[in-house]
Scaffold this active site. Structure first.
Site, mmCIF file in Angstrom:
data_model
loop_
_atom_site.group_PDB
_atom_site.id
_atom_site.type_symbol
_atom_site.label_atom_id
_atom_site.label_comp_id
_atom_site.label_asym_id
_atom_site.label_seq_id
_atom_site.Cartn_x
_atom_site.Cartn_y
_atom_site.Cartn_z
ATOM 1 N N TYR A 192 5.288 -8.672 1.762
ATOM 2 C CA TYR A 192 5.768 -7.668 2.721
ATOM 3 C C TYR A 192 6.033 -8.277 4.091
ATOM 4 C CZ TYR A 192 3.802 -4.940 -1.078
ATOM 5 O OH TYR A 192 3.495 -4.451 -2.314
ATOM 6 N N GLY A 197 1.356 -7.086 -6.430
ATOM 7 C CA GLY A 197 2.425 -7.632 -5.590
ATOM 8 C C GLY A 197 1.822 -8.577 -4.563
ATOM 9 N N CYS A 234 12.282 -7.510 21.852
ATOM 10 C CA CYS A 234 12.187 -6.668 23.043
ATOM 11 C C CYS A 234 11.395 -5.414 22.727
ATOM 12 C CB CYS A 234 13.573 -6.294 23.535
ATOM 13 S SG CYS A 234 14.305 -7.660 24.373
HETATM 14 C C1 LIG Z 1 3.942 1.522 -7.930
HETATM 15 C C2 LIG Z 1 3.444 0.311 -7.244
HETATM 16 N N1 LIG Z 1 2.962 -0.698 -7.976
HETATM 17 C C3 LIG Z 1 2.513 -1.825 -7.398
HETATM 18 C C4 LIG Z 1 2.510 -1.983 -6.024
HETATM 19 C C5 LIG Z 1 2.011 -3.277 -5.479
HETATM 20 O O1 LIG Z 1 0.931 -3.160 -4.665
HETATM 21 P P1 LIG Z 1 0.236 -4.451 -4.079
HETATM 22 O O2 LIG Z 1 1.294 -5.271 -3.435
HETATM 23 O O3 LIG Z 1 -0.717 -3.921 -3.099
HETATM 24 O O4 LIG Z 1 -0.414 -5.177 -5.215
HETATM 25 C C6 LIG Z 1 3.002 -0.965 -5.217
HETATM 26 C C7 LIG Z 1 2.931 -1.069 -3.738
HETATM 27 O O5 LIG Z 1 1.935 -0.689 -3.135
HETATM 28 C C8 LIG Z 1 3.472 0.220 -5.843
HETATM 29 O O6 LIG Z 1 3.973 1.214 -5.116
HETATM 30 N N1 LIG Z 2 4.431 -2.742 2.923
HETATM 31 C C1 LIG Z 2 3.037 -2.495 2.782
HETATM 32 C C2 LIG Z 2 2.641 -2.289 1.366
HETATM 33 C C3 LIG Z 2 3.442 -1.211 0.756
HETATM 34 C C4 LIG Z 2 3.287 -1.176 -0.673
HETATM 35 C C5 LIG Z 2 4.386 -0.387 -1.267
HETATM 36 N N2 LIG Z 2 3.953 0.401 -2.377
HETATM 37 C C6 LIG Z 2 2.215 -3.579 3.410
HETATM 38 O O1 LIG Z 2 2.749 -4.444 3.989
HETATM 39 O O2 LIG Z 2 1.019 -3.566 3.369
#
Ligand SMILES: Cc1ncc(COP(=O)(O)O)c(C=O)c1O
Ligand SMILES: N[C@@H](CCCC[NH3+])C(=O)O
Length: 437
Positions: free
Chosen positions: A391, A293, A362
């Site tokens: 994110y 991701g 705030c």
């Molecule tokens: C099941 C699963 N796959 C993939 C990801 C993607 O992770 P990243 O954005 O760190 O590659 C996440 C989030 O951490 C996840 O929960």
């Molecule tokens: N939201 C988180 C990552 C979470 C991944 C969810 N599986 C971040 O910003 O680092």
């Protein structure tokens, strides 16, 4: 000298370029705060993952973890690149459907999928449901009976591997809310239950140990563990896994102290570990799936802000405040995440001072950076925070009733709004006057 900005990202005027567009012009045209994606960077990272699999000659799926950034336009680009997606909610599924994304190329994740979400997934021919817990097995069986349908599933395993990362984004340790535990035998029981279901076809195993991971050892560990489980399942239950899904989590560089491998190098190590581990079994070579991701969306994203107020205190670091903050990027407040920010009109300008880069919310914790080196700045200057694509907008909120920013895609010198800026009317759109006695 900011090493995260290359010479070809600076135009003749000395301004930062994103996707071939001048960042200062983008801010003027679309307003700030603004989220901008360099679309070619998204494409290049997906292709880099695909190339490493092709080079290693294994059957594979690159599945973009769309929680990092989901939008109709993003699903379109991912689909154009031939990648799959993972979705974790009805909302992500709905957005993907609106984008014309074939849900047959989607995996559905989550530790508490609802009845309605499972119905939506099955009715829209989801590719795989990644089953997380016993309640879900029962619920999914019920949905499949009611819809007289079948579905492919994977089981999410908690591999008992603690990734070296912020504890809020670790997911592979035994004490986790996600997945079936190995040691206690839950994973074996889950396999038996799924195999007993005539409507579920079990295609393989999944694990995800966390996010923003820099050490390759954790990924090799998860690869070895999943192959060991698959081997045990073949010997014990006669079940042969066709897919090993190692999740995502490949760390990216946010600030100069971050020195991760390139994301595709992590994947190369994973492929080699799996190949080596299966060589000692009768499993044959399974397909390898990954779910990146952050590494796909993160480096492609920029948050543009306009500088406003400033507070100077004798003997203390000054506060320079921008027109966004924790509403468009909660990561610094939530995980003490660090980012680099540059002056968009002159990203390589000599640095003059270290400031606290504050947001407008705030909340004392609304500080985008506790220590940002900047050239001299004045109200009206445009700042660009780098690597915000994962994110960031995905976790945006309307805190303090601030509208969420617009998102623009920029590619080959063209730019286009792909998510509109929220208006004040959008903010009250769901409100209803109280009509109490
Ligand atoms: C099941 C699963 N796959 C993939 C990801 C993607 O992770 P990243 O954005 O760190 O590659 C996440 C989030 O951490 C996840 O929960
Ligand atoms: N939201 C988180 C990552 C979470 C991944 C969810 N599986 C971040 O910003 O680092």
């Amino acid at each position: 000298m900011n090493e995260q900005i290359s010479a070809d990202q600076i135009n003749a005027a000395g301004h930062l370029m994103i996707g071939g567009c001048d960042a200062v012009d983008l801010a003027a045209q679309y307003g700030t705060p603004l989220v901008v994606y360099d679309v070619s960077q998204i494409r290049q990272q997906i292709r880099a993952f695909q190339r490493v699999f092709a080079k290693n000659q294994v059957d594979y799926t690159v599945s973009y973890a769309s929680k990092a950034f989901a939008a109709v336009a993003m699903y379109q680009v991912v689909n154009q690149e031939g990648a799959h997606i993972d979705v974790v909610s009805g909302g992500e599924m709905y957005t993907a459907l609106k984008a014309g994304f074939p849900l047959a190329h989607a995996s559905f994740h989550g530790n508490n999928k609802s009845y309605d979400e499972l119905v939506m997934a099955v009715k829209n021919h989801i590719g795989v449901v990644v089953v997380d817990n016993f309640h879900e097995i029962d619920l999914l069986n019920r949905v499949l009976e009611e819809l007289d349908a079948n579905v492919q599933v994977m089981l999410r395993i908690t591999p008992g591997i603690s990734a070296h990362t912020n504890k809020y984004i670790q997911t592979g340790q035994v004490d986790s809310k996600f997945g079936f535990d190995l040691e206690s035998g839950q994973a074996d029981q889950a396999l038996e239950k799924v195999q007993a279901s005539p409507r579920m076809t079990m295609i393989g195993l999944h694990a995800h140990i966390g996010s923003q991971i820099f050490e390759v050892a954790g990924f090799e560990g998860v690869a070895n563990k999943l192959v060991a489980v698959a081997d045990h399942w073949q010997k014990q239950f006669g079940y042969r896994a066709r897919v090993i899904n190692v999740g995502g989590g490949f760390g990216i560089r946010y600030v100069k102290d971050d020195q991760p491998l390139r994301p595709e190098e992590f994947v190369d190590a994973i492929i080699k570990a799996i190949k080596k581990a299966v060589a000692g079994t009768n499993l044959g070579q399974p397909a390898i799936w990954i779910e990146p991701g952050r590494s796909i969306a993160g480096p492609a994203g920029y948050n543009l802000y306009t500088v406003g107020s400033r507070k100077d205190l004798p003997g203390l670091k000054s506060y320079v405040t921008v027109d966004g903050g924790m509403g468009d990027n909660i990561r610094p407040a939530l995980y003490q995440a660090q980012y680099e920010t540059v002056l968009a009109s002159d990203p390589q300008a000599p640095l003059k001072e270290h400031v606290r880069l504050a947001g407008k919310y705030c909340e004392s914790g609304d500080i985008l950076s506790q220590d940002q080196a900047l050239p001299a700045t004045k109200p009206g200057d445009i700042l660009a925070t780098l690597d915000t694509g994962a994110y960031g907008y995905a976790m945006a909120s309307n805190y303090n009733r601030n509208p969420r920013p617009a998102v623009v895609f920029a590619e080959n010198g063209h730019s286009q709004v792909v998510i509109k800026r929220e208006s004040y009317d959008d903010l009250v759109h769901l409100d209803r006057p109280y009509e109490g006695k």
